[in-house]
Every structure is written in C-alpha cells, then in structure tokens.
Design a protein around this motif. Structure first.
Motif, PDB file in Angstrom:
ATOM      1  N   ALA A 215      -6.621  64.090   2.070  1.00 48.96           N
ATOM      2  CA  ALA A 215      -5.726  63.166   1.369  1.00 48.96           C
ATOM      3  C   ALA A 215      -6.184  61.846   1.649  1.00 48.96           C
ATOM      4  CB  ALA A 215      -4.360  63.218   1.689  1.00 48.96           C
ATOM      5  N   HIS A 216      -6.052  60.974   0.546  1.00 48.38           N
ATOM      6  CA  HIS A 216      -6.173  59.581   0.626  1.00 48.38           C
ATOM      7  C   HIS A 216      -5.224  58.956   1.563  1.00 48.38           C
ATOM      8  CE1 HIS A 216      -6.642  54.997  -0.104  1.00 48.38           C
ATOM      9  NE2 HIS A 216      -7.792  55.454  -0.833  1.00 48.38           N
ATOM     10  N   PRO A 217      -5.432  58.317   2.647  1.00 46.85           N
ATOM     11  CA  PRO A 217      -4.468  57.851   3.485  1.00 46.85           C
ATOM     12  C   PRO A 217      -3.199  56.967   2.840  1.00 46.85           C
ATOM     13  CG  PRO A 217      -6.656  57.202   4.211  1.00 46.85           C
ATOM     14  CD  PRO A 217      -6.762  57.561   2.699  1.00 46.85           C
ATOM     15  N   ALA A 218      -3.506  56.406   1.573  1.00 46.17           N
ATOM     16  CA  ALA A 218      -2.205  55.754   1.046  1.00 46.17           C
ATOM     17  C   ALA A 218      -1.345  56.846   0.315  1.00 46.17           C
ATOM     18  CB  ALA A 218      -2.825  55.025  -0.328  1.00 46.17           C
ATOM     19  N   LEU A 219      -1.809  58.318   0.081  1.00 48.35           N
ATOM     20  CA  LEU A 219      -0.837  59.258  -0.312  1.00 48.35           C
ATOM     21  C   LEU A 219       0.116  59.540   0.760  1.00 48.35           C
ATOM     22  CD1 LEU A 219      -0.130  60.942  -3.017  1.00 48.35           C
ATOM     23  CD2 LEU A 219      -1.898  62.563  -1.890  1.00 48.35           C
ATOM     24  N   VAL A 220       1.325  59.194   0.658  1.00 54.79           N
ATOM     25  CA  VAL A 220       2.368  59.538   1.656  1.00 54.79           C
ATOM     26  C   VAL A 220       3.399  60.393   1.286  1.00 54.79           C
ATOM     27  CG1 VAL A 220       2.028  57.244   2.814  1.00 54.79           C
ATOM     28  CG2 VAL A 220       3.917  57.518   1.071  1.00 54.79           C
ATOM     29  N   ALA A 221       3.485  60.936  -0.153  1.00 61.15           N
ATOM     30  CA  ALA A 221       4.587  61.819  -0.711  1.00 61.15           C
ATOM     31  C   ALA A 221       4.001  62.386  -1.697  1.00 61.15           C
ATOM     32  CB  ALA A 221       5.862  60.968  -0.993  1.00 61.15           C
ATOM     33  N   ALA A 222       4.146  63.742  -1.747  1.00 63.83           N
ATOM     34  CA  ALA A 222       3.392  64.787  -2.834  1.00 63.83           C
ATOM     35  C   ALA A 222       4.520  65.841  -3.161  1.00 63.83           C
ATOM     36  CB  ALA A 222       2.274  65.274  -2.333  1.00 63.83           C
ATOM     37  N   SER A 223       4.717  66.052  -4.522  1.00 61.61           N
ATOM     38  CA  SER A 223       5.583  66.919  -4.960  1.00 61.61           C
ATOM     39  C   SER A 223       4.735  68.035  -5.930  1.00 61.61           C
ATOM     40  CB  SER A 223       6.953  66.350  -5.539  1.00 61.61           C
ATOM     41  OG  SER A 223       7.713  67.375  -5.962  1.00 61.61           O
ATOM     42  N   PRO A 224       4.144  68.979  -5.403  1.00 58.65           N
ATOM     43  CA  PRO A 224       3.757  70.129  -6.079  1.00 58.65           C
ATOM     44  C   PRO A 224       4.780  70.880  -6.704  1.00 58.65           C
ATOM     45  CG  PRO A 224       3.366  70.610  -3.813  1.00 58.65           C
ATOM     46  CD  PRO A 224       4.090  69.281  -3.996  1.00 58.65           C
ATOM     47  N   GLN A 225       4.868  71.083  -8.096  1.00 59.40           N
ATOM     48  CA  GLN A 225       6.082  71.794  -8.520  1.00 59.40           C
ATOM     49  C   GLN A 225       5.467  72.841  -9.518  1.00 59.40           C
ATOM     50  OE1 GLN A 225       8.541  68.731 -10.683  1.00 59.40           O
ATOM     51  NE2 GLN A 225       8.854  67.607  -8.877  1.00 59.40           N
ATOM     52  N   ALA A 226       5.768  74.191  -9.180  1.00 60.09           N
ATOM     53  CA  ALA A 226       5.361  75.249  -9.979  1.00 60.09           C
ATOM     54  C   ALA A 226       3.891  75.331  -9.952  1.00 60.09           C
ATOM     55  CB  ALA A 226       5.976  75.460 -11.205  1.00 60.09           C
ATOM     56  N   SER A 227       3.143  75.058  -8.960  1.00 57.53           N
ATOM     57  CA  SER A 227       1.707  74.987  -8.754  1.00 57.53           C
ATOM     58  C   SER A 227       1.178  76.593  -8.641  1.00 57.53           C
ATOM     59  CB  SER A 227       1.055  74.180  -7.581  1.00 57.53           C
ATOM     60  OG  SER A 227      -0.217  74.415  -7.473  1.00 57.53           O
ATOM     61  N   PRO A 228       0.066  76.923  -9.230  1.00 51.74           N
ATOM     62  CA  PRO A 228      -0.320  78.125  -8.912  1.00 51.74           C
ATOM     63  C   PRO A 228      -1.100  78.046  -7.509  1.00 51.74           C
ATOM     64  CG  PRO A 228      -1.707  77.031 -10.333  1.00 51.74           C
ATOM     65  CD  PRO A 228      -0.515  76.378 -10.300  1.00 51.74           C
ATOM     66  N   SER A 229      -1.448  79.181  -6.889  1.00 54.75           N
ATOM     67  CA  SER A 229      -2.048  79.008  -5.662  1.00 54.75           C
ATOM     68  C   SER A 229      -3.315  79.953  -5.536  1.00 54.75           C
ATOM     69  CB  SER A 229      -1.202  79.246  -4.251  1.00 54.75           C
ATOM     70  OG  SER A 229      -0.828  80.489  -4.296  1.00 54.75           O
TER      71      SER A 229
END
Length: 665
Positions: A215-229
């Motif tokens: 991740a880019h260092p500035a990305l501090v919060a992420a919300s993956p919702q209903a993501s396939p894996s």
C-alpha cells in the motif's frame, strides 16, 4: 513479499436538511457500482402501501435528492484528469473537491470498472460518498475508471493478477495502478491533509483489497466490501469448481467484451430472446457451445474459463488471499449474510488479514443483506423476510462513517470491536471480540430414516440405511421458482417448497424446536454418497421451516405458514472432492465421503420452527449442469450428459450430518 502457496479452504457545510433525510436519499440514489445492472430491481417488493402513500414517498425522496444535488454543486468543484501510470497509460479520473479552501480534507478514493460517470462537466454524482454523511462532513472524492474500462486507456483484464515479483519499473497491475493514482492525487490536488481512504463494493471492493497490498503510505484506512477473494473456490465465477454459468454470462456479456477504445457508453444488455433463463441455458449447452453461439471469442475471460477448467496457476495467481501478509491499513470488512455473489470473499479476507497481520485493526461487519444491499436499500427486509430495523442505515451511521472520520480526520469516536454481526431470526446486532464468538459448541445434526433430522446419531447399520434419487441433466433442479434470465438475489432467502416437492431432492426435517436454537460461525456438511456415474454435483442446503400458524409477511404475498427459508447452501463438484488442482472421477457404486463448507451464518431458529436439509445434484442455471460423466464439463457434448442414480447414506457406519456451531443461551 511472502506468497502463501495454498488458500485456506476451511471456510470469509451546512444545509437545512436532516442527516436522516440525506441517508435515505443516499440509499435511493446510489446506483450501486459493484455488479451487473440486473441488481437494481432485485430487492424484492416494498412493504404494502397504498398507491397514494407510495407516490408521496417517491415525491419526498425526489425532493430530498434534488436538494442534496444543489448542495453538492454549491459546495464541491468537479474536475477531470488523465492520470499517468508508470507505464505511460493514462487513467480517467474525476475529483470532487470542497470549494471551501480554509481547511484541509482527506481523500476518499473509489476505483471501478463500472464507470465513474456522469462525465459531463456540470453533472454530479449524487451522493459522492458511500453515504451522504460524508458529503456533509467534507472530503475530497476521487473516482477512477480502471485500466481498459470506459474513458481510461489500456486493456482490461478481469481480476488482473499481481505482476510477478520483482516488478520492473514499468511493470503494472492493479496494485501499482492504485499506488500511482494515490501518488498523483497527493501531488496534484490541493488542500488535502495527507491521508487517503479507499472503499468499494464487489469489484471496486477487490480494487480496495489490491490497494491494501504494498500500500501507498498515505493509505491509512480501507473498507473492502463484498470483495471476491478466489474466483474458483467461492466467489463470482465458481464455487468449489462448479461453474456459475448464469451469473458469469450476464456479467461478462455486459462488462468484459473487447472494445475499440475509450468510451462513455456501457455495454448493451444481452437479449436472451426468452424470459426463461432455465430454458436458455438448457438449450445452449456447455460453456464452449455458449461461446460459439453468442460470444464468438469476443469475451476473453469466457475463453479463460474454458482453457482453465481446474484450479491451476491461472486461478491461483488471482487468489487475493496470497498477498495479504503485510497489510498496514486499518480495515473495515463488510459482508451480507445473503450475498449470492461474494460472501466467501469478505469472510476469507477478514480471516486472512487477521491471521497474517497480528495487532492490525481489522473489523468485520456482517448484516442481513444481499450483494451491496447496505448501500442501496434500508435493510429492513429482504424478499419475504423481515429484519425489523433499518440495518443499512445503522451500518452507515454507526460503522462506516465513524470508521473513516476517525482514521482520516481524528474526529469522532470509533468502536473497533472486532465483529459487529446481525443475528437473523431474532433480528438484533451483536458485538464480539472475535468471530466466531467464544463459547460456540460444535453440534452435529444427522440425516435419519423417513426424512428425519436429529441431534442423535443414527443406530441403523448396513447400506440399506440410505436414500436414493435419480438425477437427470435434461431436467435439472431449478435454483429458483422465479422465471428469470439473470441470477438475481432473492433466491438466498427464497421459499424452498418448490424444491421440496421434487423427486430428485432429498428432504430431511427435524421435529419442531422446543426452545430457540442459535447457530454462529461456519456450517459444515459431511455426507456419504455414491453415484452410478463417474462424476456428480452434491448440493446441501440448510432451511428454516416456519410453523404452520406463522403470520403473513407485509413484504410479499407468499403464505408464511410452513415457509421454508433458504438459510445456507453450497455445492461440491465431485471431481474436486479431494483436490481442486487434480480432479479425479468418482467410482460408480463406491461410498464416498464429501465435505462441503456451507459458509458462516448467525441465525436463531425460533421455538416452534423446524430445521430442514436438502440434498440434490443440480442447482440450475445458477450452476452449470454436471454431465455426470468424467469429461471436460466446459466442453461437454450432448452425448456426455447421462442420467445417474445418487445415493445418500445415513447409517451408523456412514453418518451423514451437518456440523453447526451452537451458541449457548
């Protein structure tokens, strides 16, 4: 970065309008950027209302939406950009920035293959954020058409896997495109506070997961919702190797055809020429025949399915779980109990991030929703099933908005309790420090004689303790009683009486419960079977049977007395029972143990209800037909499809059962 070799298969500015009004308008307006366009009409009928009441509600919603659009245009400036990636390809990006320059704002990034329109300079998305609370609070919203889609340059590859490591300076994938997009935004957009959040539902949720990798260092919060894996084990294209032909066809025909160049125009809906998807796919035959008849090689991903029928390196490289061992962003995972596309994905992403990144803030929220339902409906019912409260609004206000406010602005309070899960059946939110919660007891539910279900193991011995049915590929069991051409969403809570009446579905039911029974966590099926063929599909469903005197539902006209609510169900293609990479035929007449993960549920079977189990060998056309001969299913010819007799054993030696996690009262 370390790559694990194999996935875990065990199992997931002020305005004179109230926030409530804005939240409601957000649900009605948010055109879900997460799936095929069939989704919009599949929430089920609204609660019974008079025509006048419906008209009044519609008028009010339109007024609120118009007022909010005026607010956005007055308080946000829209700009369009072509953002260069490290290989020179430029991706079309729209930025909506607050007009007030007196303070700094975090950036909220959304990347999608489904169009970031409207593209016209004076037209605005409405709302801009995941819900309208974000618009009022002030964010810089950045939207990007991913590589090869709509107005972005390059070629689109469905679930493009990460580039081999070490990457060269111009090697690209969704990870690097995500990184480069953030780098450009930080360098070129004014008045940001240096923090970036990212969110998305379904495919944009997967883009969010890719953003969490390296991740880019500035990305501090992420919300993956209903993501396939993993698209072979449990998400959109396959479940345990069984091809989800109906959904894959509708999605790819509209989203993944070859294109001549950048465009603002979405793909046209496919004209099936019939209202019956059952007849359409039955007549079409195998996946290879579908390509010959309708795609003519114009959908590269469909050809990939045909060329990779087993869990080979092609599928394994796409598996997102392999890349989640160094996540540094606070994570809010979101799933819906009744998501027909991506439930395995978010649950497995949550579990993998938890296991591979000790100490990371990793929160799970699961509600009673269909695919993306928390963003586009109020969540108080689904089909005939009522949930009593507006669960989507609760999620938006209590979890999603506070999560980003806290991490991107240091504002408000955020409850980082690990699991916030909705208990269906009695309809209430629960919070736990882990999922499944501590104290769950593993409990077996056994198939018995005369169609019974019992918590006591069978005592009858010998192979005569068994039930058989004839499975005919020319007359497969439908997945739904509804006549439709696309998969839809309501079949995950649909009344199963239509299936219980078929001779090719085995039905087992318990006595009425004397007290409430709450299950939590994964549901496992262990069935002992045999077939007269050399391959077979095995589907197991868990059903909540309502008492005969159950009151009518205000949300549908189906009689609720005796309603058989589909609670959980999964499929195992017999050839993959031991190994997804190396399929092997079933031996005719040989008793074989089949394990199926029915995935997690959190549900109370209320006193007076019964538990029911179905066992069947087709679920069409949600899944393609198994020829019941050990041939390449994707290239099967008409002569390969054969009738087979399937037998399920329930003896003391071969105890077919479901394994439930029971929560103490």
């Amino acid at each position: 970065m370390k790559r694990s070799d194999r996935p875990d298969r065990r199992f997931g500015i002020a305005l004179a309008l109230t926030p409530r009004a804005f939240a409601i308008s957000g649900i009605s307006l948010w055109m879900i950027a997460c799936g095929p366009r069939e989704d919009a009409a599949d929430a089920g009928p609204p609660p019974a209302q008079t025509a006048a009441a419906q008209a009044a509600a519609q008028t009010e919603a339109e007024a609120v939406a118009a007022a909010h659009l005026d607010y956005l245009q007055a308080n946000y400036e829209k700009s369009e950009h072509m953002v260069p990636m490290r290989d020179g390809i430029e991706l079309y990006t729209i930025v909506y920035a607050p007009r007030d320059p007196s303070r700094e704002y975090p950036i909220l990034l959304f990347r999608t293959p489904y169009s970031i329109g409207p593209y016209e300079p004076g037209e605005y998305r409405n709302p801009l954020g995941p819900s309208t609370e974000f618009d009022q609070a002030g964010y810089i919203f950045a939207f990007q058409d991913v590589r090869g889609q709509f107005k972005s340059e390059g070629e689109f590859e469905v679930i493009r896997p990460p580039a081999p490591e070490p990457r060269g300076p111009t090697d690209t994938d969704e990870i690097t495109d995500n990184y480069d997009a953030i780098e450009w935004l930080l360098a070129n957009v004014e008045n940001h506070n240096g923090r970036v959040g990212q969110w998305g539902i379904s495919y944009p949720g997967w883009q969010t997961v890719m953003g969490m990798v390296d991740a880019h260092p500035a990305l501090v919060a992420a919300s993956p919702q209903a993501s396939p894996s993993d698209m072979f084990i449990g998400d959109d294209w396959h479940h345990n190797g069984a091809f989800r032909i109906m959904y894959a066809f509708s999605w790819l025909s509209g989203n993944a055809r070859r294109r001549d160049g950048p465009t603002e125009t979405p793909g046209a809906r496919f004209d099936y020429g019939t209202p019956s998807g059952y007849d359409f796919f039955l007549n079409a035959g195998s996946a290879a025949t579908v390509d010959e008849l309708y795609f003519h090689g114009d959908v590269p991903a469909w050809r990939d399915f045909i060329e990779h029928p087993d869990y080979d390196e092609f599928w394994q490289r796409q598996n997102a779980l392999r890349y989640l061992d160094d996540v540094r962003t606070a994570t809010l995972n979101v799933a819906g109990w009744f998501d027909t596309e991506d439930f395995y994905g978010p649950m497995s992403i949550y579990r993998t991030v938890e296991a591979e990144n000790p100490g990371l803030e990793n929160t799970l929220v699961v509600g009673p929703w269909l695919h993306g339902g928390w963003a586009r409906m109020e969540g108080d019912f689904l089909g005939c099933i009522a949930f009593d409260t507006k669960t989507s609004l609760h999620f938006q206000r209590e979890f999603q908005f506070p999560f980003f406010e806290y991490h991107l602005k240091d504002e408000g309070t955020w409850d980082a309790t690990e699991a916030h899960v909705f208990l269906t059946g009695i309809n209430e939110w629960r919070a736990y420090d882990s999922w499944p919660p501590v104290g769950v007891t593993s409990t077996s539910l056994y198939l018995g004689s005369d169609g019974t279900l019992s918590f006591e193991p069978p005592t009858q011995t010998g192979d005569s303790a068994a039930d058989s049915y004839v499975s005919d590929p020319a007359n497969p069991v439908p997945f739904s009683a509804e006549e439709r051409t696309t998969l839809g969403h309501l079949w995950k809570v649909e009344d199963q009486r239509f299936a219980s009446e078929r001779p090719d579905v085995l039905v087992y039911r318990s006595e009425p419960l004397e007290e409430d029974l709450t299950i939590a966590g994964p549901i496992g099926a262990e069935v002992f079977v045999s077939t007269t063929g050399t391959d077979a599909d095995w589907i197991v469903k868990l059903i909540d049977v309502y008492p005969d005197d159950a009151p009518a539902s205000p949300n549908c006209d189906v009689p609720m007395g005796g309603y058989q609510m589909h609670l959980a169900g999964e499929i195992m293609r017999g050839r993959f029972r031991n190994d997804l990479e190396n399929p092997e035929p079933m031996v005719p007449g040989e008793v074989t143990r089949i394990e199926i993960d029915l995935r997690d549920r959190f549900h109370t079977f209320k006193a007076g209800h019964r538990l029911m189990v179905h066992v069947q060998s087709s679920w069409f056309p949600a899944y393609d037909r198994n020829p019941q001969t050990f041939v390449d299913t994707y290239r099967a010819s008409p002569g390969d499809y054969e009738i087979a007799t399937q037998t399920v054993y329930r003896s003391a030696e071969h105890r077919s059962r479901l394994v439930l996690g029971v929560l103490p009262r």
